[in-house]
Design a protein around this motif. Structure first.
Motif, short mmCIF file in Angstrom:
data_model
loop_
_atom_site.label_atom_id
_atom_site.label_comp_id
_atom_site.label_asym_id
_atom_site.label_seq_id
_atom_site.Cartn_x
_atom_site.Cartn_y
_atom_site.Cartn_z
N GLU A 87 0.79 -1.20 0.17
CA GLU A 87 -0.18 -0.13 -0.30
C GLU A 87 0.62 1.38 0.08
O GLU A 87 0.72 2.54 -0.03
CB GLU A 87 -1.19 -0.49 1.28
CG GLU A 87 -2.29 -0.95 1.13
CD GLU A 87 -1.27 -2.48 1.61
OE1 GLU A 87 -0.74 -2.42 2.04
OE2 GLU A 87 -2.72 -4.09 1.60
N ASP A 88 2.08 1.69 0.59
CA ASP A 88 2.92 2.05 0.64
C ASP A 88 3.46 2.77 -0.60
O ASP A 88 4.05 3.51 -1.40
CB ASP A 88 3.94 1.85 2.23
CG ASP A 88 5.05 3.38 2.72
OD1 ASP A 88 4.01 4.10 1.99
OD2 ASP A 88 5.89 3.24 2.83
N ILE A 89 3.68 1.15 -1.41
CA ILE A 89 4.11 1.80 -2.48
C ILE A 89 3.89 2.23 -2.95
O ILE A 89 3.93 3.71 -4.48
CB ILE A 89 5.13 0.25 -3.02
CG1 ILE A 89 6.14 -0.06 -2.19
CG2 ILE A 89 5.26 -0.05 -4.66
CD1 ILE A 89 6.39 -2.04 -2.44
N ILE A 90 2.29 1.98 -2.98
CA ILE A 90 0.88 2.07 -4.36
C ILE A 90 0.87 4.01 -3.94
O ILE A 90 0.27 4.81 -4.81
CB ILE A 90 -0.48 1.48 -4.22
CG1 ILE A 90 0.18 0.27 -4.60
CG2 ILE A 90 -0.98 2.35 -4.60
CD1 ILE A 90 -1.15 -0.67 -4.40
N ASN A 91 1.37 4.08 -2.90
CA ASN A 91 0.31 5.22 -2.19
C ASN A 91 2.52 6.94 -3.35
O ASN A 91 2.06 7.19 -2.98
CB ASN A 91 0.64 6.28 -0.82
CG ASN A 91 -0.17 5.13 -0.07
OD1 ASN A 91 -1.79 5.07 -0.94
ND2 ASN A 91 -0.57 4.66 0.89
#
Length: 367
Positions: free
Chosen positions: A178-182
């Motif tokens: 999720e952090d990568i996507i953000n």
């Protein structure tokens, strides 16, 4: 795979996994209708490069003029050197530009003026943009400086302005998918604002984006013209821990001989150190560094990761493995065990060659 023939640390390549990784990323690019321009600094191999050709890839990225020359020798005709141009190599750059479709990377006026004076053949130019990694590049929100530099490039017929090149390396510091996507989405928002500003000045740049974590987990490449992931060809422990891949996708392992055992510490010593693996590490749940994960070698490749077992420290040739009683008692002096690298790019650079399970040697540009 016959480990009896191994004598020293040897980098093993699972060709089937590697080709599967290539095909998966190519299919993803095709689905999003973006140009795949994979980075070849991970594998640095003409033979592996041919597997990309077989998958339908025709344009590549490299990190140096020397690397570009090596792949030109194997027939590649469309190459971006995704490193700020080193003007000291202008003679070699001109030689390449005379042979292929060459793209260079700039981020300052000095480099542009030098190229305008010294380039002999028309060359594509990308502008390096920093959208949050803060390694190098013009800050993505400095619209006026970016516009001025583009106009500078466009003022010289010898250079063809291609677009904006971004590497969101901060995804490697992410704590979850999720952090990568953000990180990717926030970068896209800033790049969208920049492109809107440039469109207002009748400049419509291509957007070239490249980092394996985001390219692996993000499904929608809207607004992107080409993708440049590199590590995905082999993946590694860092990528598996980030969620970019599974451990089953990792296509390289370093086979290392066991040279000592210390039961009082539950530690195994292998011939396989920093000169083989590099000193990149991830941090374990206990806060201690992990320099590699351990697998058992078998006739089909290697096993799943052994629980509670990892490389705890490295010196030049020594690797120290921390483990549990079951694995400790199973392993004997002289056995070869596998180490999944933390960072496959650096391990390949250190080892300079791989061996497939059928014993075929595959060299790299340094081997």
């Amino acid at each position: 795979m016959n480990t009896m023939k191994l004598k020293k640390p040897t980098l093993l390549l699972d060709k089937e996994k590697c080709i599967r990784n290539i095909q998966r990323m190519k299919a993803k690019a095709d689905k999003s209708e973006v140009r795949p321009r994979p980075h070849f600094k991970t594998h640095q191999s003409a033979a592996v490069g041919r597997w990309f050709k077989e998958a339908g890839v025709s344009a590549i990225t490299v990190s140096s003029v020397t690397m570009a020359g090596n792949f030109v020798s194997d027939g590649w005709q469309d190459i971006t050197i995704a490193f700020p141009v080193n003007i000291a190599e202008i003679d070699d750059i001109n030689q390449l530009a005379n042979q292929i479709n060459l793209n260079l990377l700039v981020e300052n006026k000095e480099a542009v003026e030098f190229l305008a004076d010294k380039l002999k053949y028309k060359t594509g130019i990308y502008l390096k943009i920093d959208s949050g990694y803060h390694r190098t590049g013009v800050p993505v929100d400095d619209h006026q400086s970016i516009f001025n530099l583009i106009r500078e490039v466009q003022g010289y017929p010898i250079m063809q302005f291609k677009g904006l090149l971004v590497h969101n390396g901060n995804t490697y510091n992410a704590s979850s998918t999720e952090d990568i996507i953000n990180i990717h989405q926030n970068s896209q928002i800033e790049l969208g604002r920049l492109k809107a500003f440039l469109w207002g000045h009748r400049i419509n740049p291509e957007l070239s984006l490249g980092d394996t974590p985001a390219m692996s987990v993000v499904e929608n490449f809207e607004g992107i013209d080409e993708i440049r992931p590199g590590n995905f060809v082999f993946y590694d422990v860092m990528q598996a821990e980030l969620g970019s891949c599974t451990y089953g996708d990792i296509a390289v392992a370093l086979a290392c001989p066991v040279v000592a055992k210390h039961p009082e510490r539950m530690e195994i010593v292998i011939y396989g150190g920093a000169i083989h693996l590099s000193k990149d590490f991830i941090t374990g749940k206990d806060g201690n560094p992990i320099y590699g994960k351990i697998v058992m070698l078998n006739k089909d490749g290697w096993s799943d990761v052994m629980p509670g077992t990892y490389v705890k420290s490295l010196s030049q040739e020594h690797g120290i493995i921390k483990t549990e009683i079951g694995f400790f008692e199973k392993v004997k002096i002289g056995d070869f065990i596998g180490v999944l690298p933390i960072h496959s790019c650096l391990t390949v650079c250190q080892m300079r060659e791989y061996f497939t399970f059928d014993g075929k040697r595959i060299g790299t540009m340094n081997g």
